[in-house]
Design a protein around this motif. Structure first.
Motif, PDB file in Angstrom:
ATOM      1  N   LEU A  28       0.827  -1.200   0.000  1.00  0.00           N
ATOM      2  CA  LEU A  28       0.000   0.000   0.000  1.00  0.00           C
ATOM      3  C   LEU A  28       0.865   1.254   0.000  1.00  0.00           C
ATOM      4  N   ASP A  29       0.220   2.361  -0.247  1.00  0.00           N
ATOM      5  CA  ASP A  29       0.918   3.626  -0.163  1.00  0.00           C
ATOM      6  C   ASP A  29       1.436   3.835   1.261  1.00  0.00           C
ATOM      7  N   GLU A  30       2.618   4.414   1.377  1.00  0.00           N
ATOM      8  CA  GLU A  30       3.254   4.601   2.676  1.00  0.00           C
ATOM      9  C   GLU A  30       2.403   5.423   3.630  1.00  0.00           C
ATOM     10  N   SER A  31       1.552   6.266   3.100  1.00  0.00           N
ATOM     11  CA  SER A  31       0.755   7.156   3.958  1.00  0.00           C
ATOM     12  C   SER A  31      -0.251   6.396   4.818  1.00  0.00           C
ATOM     13  N   PHE A  32      -0.551   5.156   4.453  1.00  0.00           N
ATOM     14  CA  PHE A  32      -1.452   4.346   5.280  1.00  0.00           C
ATOM     15  C   PHE A  32      -0.643   3.826   6.473  1.00  0.00           C
ATOM     16  N   ASP A  33      -0.519   4.692   7.459  1.00  0.00           N
ATOM     17  CA  ASP A  33       0.397   4.435   8.560  1.00  0.00           C
ATOM     18  C   ASP A  33      -0.305   4.209   9.891  1.00  0.00           C
ATOM     19  N   ASN A  34      -1.575   4.564   9.971  1.00  0.00           N
ATOM     20  CA  ASN A  34      -2.325   4.393  11.208  1.00  0.00           C
ATOM     21  C   ASN A  34      -3.160   3.126  11.119  1.00  0.00           C
ATOM     22  N   VAL A  35      -3.060   2.293  12.136  1.00  0.00           N
ATOM     23  CA  VAL A  35      -3.702   0.985  12.101  1.00  0.00           C
ATOM     24  C   VAL A  35      -4.614   0.818  13.304  1.00  0.00           C
ATOM     25  N   LYS A  36      -5.818   0.354  13.019  1.00  0.00           N
ATOM     26  CA  LYS A  36      -6.770  -0.016  14.062  1.00  0.00           C
ATOM     27  C   LYS A  36      -7.248  -1.425  13.738  1.00  0.00           C
ATOM     28  N   TYR A  37      -7.291  -2.277  14.752  1.00  0.00           N
ATOM     29  CA  TYR A  37      -7.696  -3.645  14.471  1.00  0.00           C
ATOM     30  C   TYR A  37      -8.455  -4.229  15.652  1.00  0.00           C
ATOM     31  N   PHE A  38      -9.289  -5.206  15.337  1.00  0.00           N
ATOM     32  CA  PHE A  38     -10.020  -5.974  16.329  1.00  0.00           C
ATOM     33  C   PHE A  38      -9.434  -7.382  16.291  1.00  0.00           C
ATOM     34  N   GLY A  39      -8.522  -7.634  17.218  1.00  0.00           N
ATOM     35  CA  GLY A  39      -7.824  -8.910  17.216  1.00  0.00           C
ATOM     36  C   GLY A  39      -6.961  -9.028  18.455  1.00  0.00           C
ATOM     37  N   ALA A  40      -6.048  -9.989  18.446  1.00  0.00           N
ATOM     38  CA  ALA A  40      -5.177 -10.230  19.601  1.00  0.00           C
ATOM     39  C   ALA A  40      -4.069  -9.182  19.631  1.00  0.00           C
ATOM     40  N   GLY A  41      -3.930  -8.547  20.786  1.00  0.00           N
ATOM     41  CA  GLY A  41      -2.922  -7.497  20.902  1.00  0.00           C
ATOM     42  C   GLY A  41      -2.773  -7.075  22.359  1.00  0.00           C
ATOM     43  N   PRO A  42      -2.038  -6.016  22.642  1.00  0.00           N
ATOM     44  CA  PRO A  42      -1.306  -5.205  21.669  1.00  0.00           C
ATOM     45  C   PRO A  42       0.043  -5.796  21.286  1.00  0.00           C
TER      46      PRO A  42
ATOM     47  N   VAL B 113      -9.229  -5.170  10.231  1.00  0.00           N
ATOM     48  CA  VAL B 113      -8.113  -4.250  10.402  1.00  0.00           C
ATOM     49  C   VAL B 113      -8.375  -3.044   9.517  1.00  0.00           C
ATOM     50  N   GLU B 114      -8.141  -1.861  10.068  1.00  0.00           N
ATOM     51  CA  GLU B 114      -8.323  -0.617   9.338  1.00  0.00           C
ATOM     52  C   GLU B 114      -7.004   0.125   9.248  1.00  0.00           C
ATOM     53  N   LEU B 115      -6.713   0.633   8.063  1.00  0.00           N
ATOM     54  CA  LEU B 115      -5.545   1.486   7.874  1.00  0.00           C
ATOM     55  C   LEU B 115      -6.012   2.827   7.342  1.00  0.00           C
ATOM     56  N   THR B 116      -5.447   3.893   7.864  1.00  0.00           N
ATOM     57  CA  THR B 116      -5.844   5.224   7.403  1.00  0.00           C
ATOM     58  C   THR B 116      -4.610   6.078   7.164  1.00  0.00           C
ATOM     59  N   ASP B 117      -4.814   7.094   6.327  1.00  0.00           N
ATOM     60  CA  ASP B 117      -3.795   8.115   6.114  1.00  0.00           C
ATOM     61  C   ASP B 117      -4.269   9.442   6.687  1.00  0.00           C
TER      62      ASP B 117
ATOM     63  N   LEU C 208      -9.070   2.364   4.907  1.00  0.00           N
ATOM     64  CA  LEU C 208      -9.068   1.084   4.197  1.00  0.00           C
ATOM     65  C   LEU C 208      -9.376   0.004   5.225  1.00  0.00           C
ATOM     66  N   THR C 209     -10.453  -0.746   5.018  1.00  0.00           N
ATOM     67  CA  THR C 209     -10.876  -1.767   5.985  1.00  0.00           C
ATOM     68  C   THR C 209     -10.795  -3.144   5.360  1.00  0.00           C
ATOM     69  N   VAL C 210     -10.191  -4.095   6.104  1.00  0.00           N
ATOM     70  CA  VAL C 210     -10.074  -5.471   5.643  1.00  0.00           C
ATOM     71  C   VAL C 210     -10.878  -6.362   6.571  1.00  0.00           C
TER      72      VAL C 210
ATOM     73  N   PHE D  33       3.402  -2.515   3.840  1.00  0.00           N
ATOM     74  CA  PHE D  33       3.148  -3.894   3.426  1.00  0.00           C
ATOM     75  C   PHE D  33       2.160  -4.515   4.408  1.00  0.00           C
ATOM     76  N   LEU D  34       0.990  -4.845   3.896  1.00  0.00           N
ATOM     77  CA  LEU D  34      -0.068  -5.452   4.711  1.00  0.00           C
ATOM     78  C   LEU D  34      -0.144  -6.924   4.367  1.00  0.00           C
ATOM     79  N   THR D  35       0.204  -7.765   5.334  1.00  0.00           N
ATOM     80  CA  THR D  35       0.169  -9.211   5.148  1.00  0.00           C
ATOM     81  C   THR D  35      -1.080  -9.756   5.817  1.00  0.00           C
ATOM     82  N   LEU D  36      -1.877 -10.487   5.048  1.00  0.00           N
ATOM     83  CA  LEU D  36      -3.142 -11.059   5.530  1.00  0.00           C
ATOM     84  C   LEU D  36      -3.062 -12.571   5.413  1.00  0.00           C
ATOM     85  N   ASP D  37      -3.199 -13.264   6.529  1.00  0.00           N
ATOM     86  CA  ASP D  37      -3.073 -14.722   6.549  1.00  0.00           C
ATOM     87  C   ASP D  37      -4.385 -15.369   6.958  1.00  0.00           C
ATOM     88  N   ALA D  38      -4.879 -16.248   6.108  1.00  0.00           N
ATOM     89  CA  ALA D  38      -6.011 -17.083   6.507  1.00  0.00           C
ATOM     90  C   ALA D  38      -5.532 -18.180   7.460  1.00  0.00           C
TER      91      ALA D  38
END
Length: 1004
Positions: A866-880, A922-926, A931-933, A967-972
């Motif tokens: 993705l474009d480098e500007s997509f630098d902010n990430v919000k996700y609903f998953g295991a973390g932080p 997972v959401e990425l924003t600039d 952008l929501t996956v 680089f957004l890696t998505l694993d099933a």
């Protein structure tokens, strides 16, 4: 002053110790019992008015070739450098660091040594006001041999790096200025017993102490306690030196300022007993200690006194169960080396105390002093703060595996037996009064068993109640001593052990399973190298369920690295270095970078996983109630405050406080009055456990998974597609998508005027990851087949079909993966890229193995650049914190926000990192566009500013390059990690067990 230098002791096989005193208990004397009682144990060796610490600035002369060292040295005509003691040659610039796991640095057969090696001379002057006193010179640690001289005269010789050695230098002392000379060679006969997995260093690396005694003093003492119905009886045998006429020996047992008991006897008695002591027993959970103050008096005047921090306790083995104070303790342990970023072996007392405090903070209750006795201060800290200790002798002959192809070579050689026995004896005599010690260990990875038998017999001759451990004999017919032990036992083998079905060559004799006859202790398990270790929870489920299993010690506490200040002109281009970075002709690479903590004691994610696994309270849902189990053996949970929070689809909806008052080893059912669970939503119950302000653990229970889908509204809007040769251009509402249909390269994916996917890149099928240290099992599995997992990759990615529909355009593609140089296709990856009229993008497909077990794939998914500007990430998953399928309890599911850089875990040896499992979106924003996956099942993802290929090739942090993309890696599917860098692979349930995988990701 002139000295005739002995240049043969270090290679004279008969010269083990010359002129030294018998080993004795470590203690710091004071002139009065009041001073001894008031002394801070952290600084007593520096504060005592009867001890001079000679550490500090010394003169130093280094010889690259020991043959260049003169036979006669005139210190007045020798030009010395200045060096700080404690330190090592390798950390002060005289030699390059060398890291080896097993081999010796030299390649000569025992007891022969190289003719050429480095050597050094240390010089220290000190003033003496009263030469009539008795002066004992004490070296707490010299790596690894030394000839000692005082005022021009030879005093003695010693070897054994981590053992204390002492000399009575009274006859050598003069009033006024005195001169001490220490001559060292890089190796000696004792080096054959010091092939530990660590940087190999040389120097005076622990404090040098000078004791000044009056005409009568306590040389040694041995404290023994016996528990009776009326309390403890304490017997102290003491060894006095000097003129003891009219001397009274006094013992006071103190709790703070209060005297619990006191007694005195004539000094000539040599023994004193205090009976029926009403005391509180020590344990690691409630570390109640007493000061045993021993003093000598003549009339009303005290001659000297010392203080022993003492722990009352009992140890007993009944059948195959280990009991400490009558309780079946569990050792939640770590292995601890002496290692520091800049000082190497020369850890200061503040460094040691920091480690012990960190252990307590991370729920550790046991430390194995791998693979040598620690500074005695560590044992004092363990008593005060509450840590069980497996005290290990300074013996490892792992290098014999390379020299002789037999690790047992020296352990079966009777000529080396005095050296084995000497090291165990010195450990025992120095440390025997410390109640925190739960096992003596005869060393590490030295095979066996002739010389270990002699060491075992020695300890038993002292009638010590502390059991003896040594794992190395498991490969011999001796099999075990008081405690059976095995390194890196896999969870399947633990399960077999419970059933009496786990077999080693010598574990089943005359129909008896020897594993079942003793307590079982894993001196090393769960290798914490890089990402991991995985499967800790499964280990502890088995350990808790079986009384004969004591637990174990994770390998290991902290990374071994060398810190450098990097500039344009500096010698080293890397901030942190490991084996091979210093020009070593032989080394073991980054195998030393294997800690739960970084070398500066920042926690790896593995430390957080350990903290969770070692938590004092475990909760599980039973019906409408929650069962809380106190895993402590001695302490009620009433010191713990707990808070619960119910999360619905990641949002906190209610919570409250819990009152936990649960007896040790007991379970209590508690009803938590939360709302009725809507099973259509994701519901998680988080329980936080606190000891005061300190967070002990966060435990999460999944109450309902809820509905997982990637549904979205497709507008009934126009979509058009045009094909010009290989180029497919799709126009949709508010944007367009252009792709080379033949090779899959995307020239643009524009939404609302913003190019989302980097031009010139692909939606890349991905079944590999940057190598993780704990992927080693896969590496060796393929290696045995003549294949290199590092050469497994994409062979082709081709177009199958294009279909234009009313509201969407579908592009069907097929990718094939296999090994370089092999025609066979291992994995088929069929996938479909669908562009919808609202600009949404869906990637779906199927992965199949072609004569290839999908369990051996580390991941199945896609990567987007993705474009480098997509630098902010919000996700609903295991973390932080980063996590993997078998390594995620430290990361409760929730909604988290971060930047892309925040996902990076800076392992000294770069590898796949920053993964997050159990994701719903997972959401990425600039900051302008989002952008929501989503997926039709839980998925894993990571986001970085560097490529997977770069990460895979990188050897150091500095090798990682910012590619100015996201680089957004998505694993099933992503594979667990286990701990196969040295231990077992992950469990089968954390590998893919079907023949094919279907997946679907939607990008909105």
């Amino acid at each position: 002053m002139k000295y005739k230098i002995n240049k043969t002791n270090y290679r004279d096989f008969d010269a083990l110790h010359i002129g030294d005193l018998a080993p004795r208990a470590y203690a710091i004397p004071f002139s009065t019992s009041a001073k001894a009682s008031k002394a801070d144990f952290r600084t007593e060796r520096y504060d005592s008015n009867m001890v001079t610490c000679l550490s500090g600035e010394w003169d130093f002369k280094y010889y690259k070739d020991c043959n260049k060292m003169p036979n006669t040295l005139n210190t007045e005509k020798t030009k010395f450098d200045k060096i700080t003691v404690p330190s090592t040659w390798q950390r002060t610039g005289y030699e390059e660091p060398v890291y080896l796991n097993c081999p010796y640095e030299f390649k000569t057969f025992a007891p022969l040594l190289p003719e050429k090696m480095s050597s050094a001379i240390y010089r220290k002057t000190f003033d003496i006001k009263d030469a009539s006193k008795t002066y004992i010179l004490s070296f707490l640690g010299i790596a690894n041999n030394a000839d000692i001289y005082v005022n021009g005269e030879f005093v003695g010789y010693r070897e054994g790096t981590h053992n204390t050695t002492e000399y009575d230098i009274s006859k050598n002392i003069i009033e006024g200025e005195n001169e001490l000379l220490v001559v060292m060679h890089k190796w000696c006969n004792g080096s054959f017993l010091e092939a530990q997995d660590m940087f190999r260093e040389n120097g005076i690396f622990r404090d040098v102490l000078l004791f000044a005694y009056d005409d009568a003093y306590i040389f040694d003492y041995d404290i023994r306690c016996e528990k009776k119905r009326s309390g403890y009886d304490m017997t102290i045998k003491f060894d006095l030196c000097g003129n003891i006429d009219d001397i009274i020996f006094e013992c006071k047992i103190k709790s703070g300022k209060d005297v619990v008991a006191a007694a005195e006897c004539d000094a000539a008695d040599g023994e004193i007993t205090l009976k029926n002591l009403d005391v509180i027993e020590w344990n690691a959970e409630i570390p109640t200690t007493y000061d045993v103050v021993l003093s000598l008096k003549k009339g009303k005047k005290e001659k000297m006194a010392l203080r022993q921090i003492y722990a009352f306790r009992t140890i007993e083995i009944k059948g195959n169960i280990y009991y400490f104070n009558g309780k079946k303790i569990k050792t939640k342990g770590v292995n601890h080396h002496d290692t520091h970023l800049t000082k190497g072996y020369a850890m200061g007392l503040e460094d040691i105390e920091k480690d012990i405090k960190l252990m307590k903070e991370y729920n550790v209750n046991t430390v194995r002093t791998a693979h040598y006795p620690s500074d005695p201060f560590l044992l004092q800290c363990a008593c005060v703060y509450g840590i069980y200790v497996c005290d290990e002798a300074d013996i490892e002959t792992h290098g014999c595996g390379e020299l002789y192809e037999n690790d047992s070579q020296l352990s079966m050689d009777y000529s080396f037996q005095p050296r084995y026995v000497d090291r165990v004896n010195r450990m025992y005599m120095r440390d025997r009064n410390n109640g925190c010690i739960i096992m003596w260990s005869l060393g590490n990875e030295a095979g066996g068993y002739f010389n270990q038998d002699a060491c075992y017999d020695l300890i038993k001759s002292y009638k010590s109640d502390i059991p003896v451990h040594y794992e190395g004999v498991i490969e011999t017919k001796r099999f075990a001593y008081d405690v059976s032990s095995e390194m890196y036992t896999s969870i399947p083998n633990l399960r077999k052990m419970v059933k009496g079905e786990h077999r080693r060559r010598h574990s089943f004799v005359d129909g008896v399973d020897l594993f079942s006859t003793r307590p079982f202790f894993m001196c090393e398990y769960a290798h914490a190298m890089g990402v991991g270790p995985g499967n800790l929870n499964e280990y502890w489920e088995i350990i808790y369920d079986n009384d004969f299993m004591m637990g174990g010690c994770i390998w290991e506490w902290a990374d071994h690295t060398v810190l450098h200040e990097v500039t344009e002109t500096s010698k080293y281009k890397y901030k942190y270095t490991y084996g091979g970075d210093h020009g070593e002709p032989q080394h073991d690479g980054h195998f030393c970078v294997d800690g739960l903590f970084y070398a500066d004691r920042r926690p790896h994610t593995g430390a957080r996983a350990m903290k969770y696994a070692y938590r004092p309270v475990i909760c599980e849902k039973i019906g409408n109630s929650y069962a809380f189990t106190n895993t402590n053996r001695f302490r009620n949970t009433d010191y713990i405050s707990a808070k619960w929070t119910l999360f619905e689809n990641g949002e906190a909806v209610e919570g409250g406080d819990l009152s936990l008052s649960i007896a040790p080893e007991k379970t209590a059912k508690i009803k938590i009055e939360h709302k009725k669970i809507d099973t259509k939503k994701a519901n998680h119950l988080n329980i936080e456990y606190f000891d005061g302000e300190h967070l002990l653990a966060v435990e999460q229970l999944v109450l309902s998974e809820g509905k997982i889908d990637c549904d979205f509204d497709v507008k009934d809007a126009p979509i058009s597609a045009s094909i010009d040769g290989d180029n497919l251009n799709i126009t949709f509402e508010n944007g367009n998508f252009a792709i080379n249909a033949a090779n899959g390269v995307i020239s643009e994916y524009v939404k609302n005027g913003k190019n989302i996917i980097k031009s010139g890149t692909k939606i890349a099928p991905n079944v590999t990851r940057a190598a993780i240290d704990n992927d080693a099992a896969l590496f060796w599995k393929f290696k045995r087949k003549g294949l290199d997992i590092n050469e497994f990759g994409l062979k082709c990615d081709k177009l199958d079909d294009i279909e234009i529909k009313k509201n969407a355009v579908e592009i069907e593609r097929e990718a094939e993966f296999g090994f370089k140089g092999h025609d066979d296709i291992a994995v088929e990856f069929e996938y479909k890229i669908t562009i919808f009229s609202n600009g949404a993008l869906k990637v779906s497909g199927e992965v199949k193995g072609d004569n290839f077990d999908l369990a051996d794939l580390v991941r199945m998914g896609i990567t987007l650049e993705l474009d480098e500007s997509f630098d902010n990430v919000k996700y609903f998953g295991a973390g932080p914190y980063e996590n993997m399928p078998d390594f995620k309890s430290q990361s409760p599911v929730g909604i988290y926000e971060s930047t892309v850089d925040g996902f990076y875990e800076p392992y000294v040896f770069p590898q796949e990192n920053g993964m997050h499992c159990d994701c719903r979106y997972v959401e990425l924003t600039d900051n302008e566009q989002r952008l929501t996956v989503k997926s039709d099942s839980l998925f894993a993802f990571s986001a970085h500013h560097f490529t997977q290929e770069n990460l895979h090739k990188a050897q150091h942090i500095e090798d990682i390059e910012n590619s100015h993309s996201t680089f957004l890696t998505l694993d099933a599917y992503t594979r667990g990690v286990g701990s196969s860098s040295c231990g077992p692979d992950t469990l089968e349930e954390y590998t893919y067990q079907k023949d094919e995988l279907e997946f679907e990701f939607v990008i909105i």
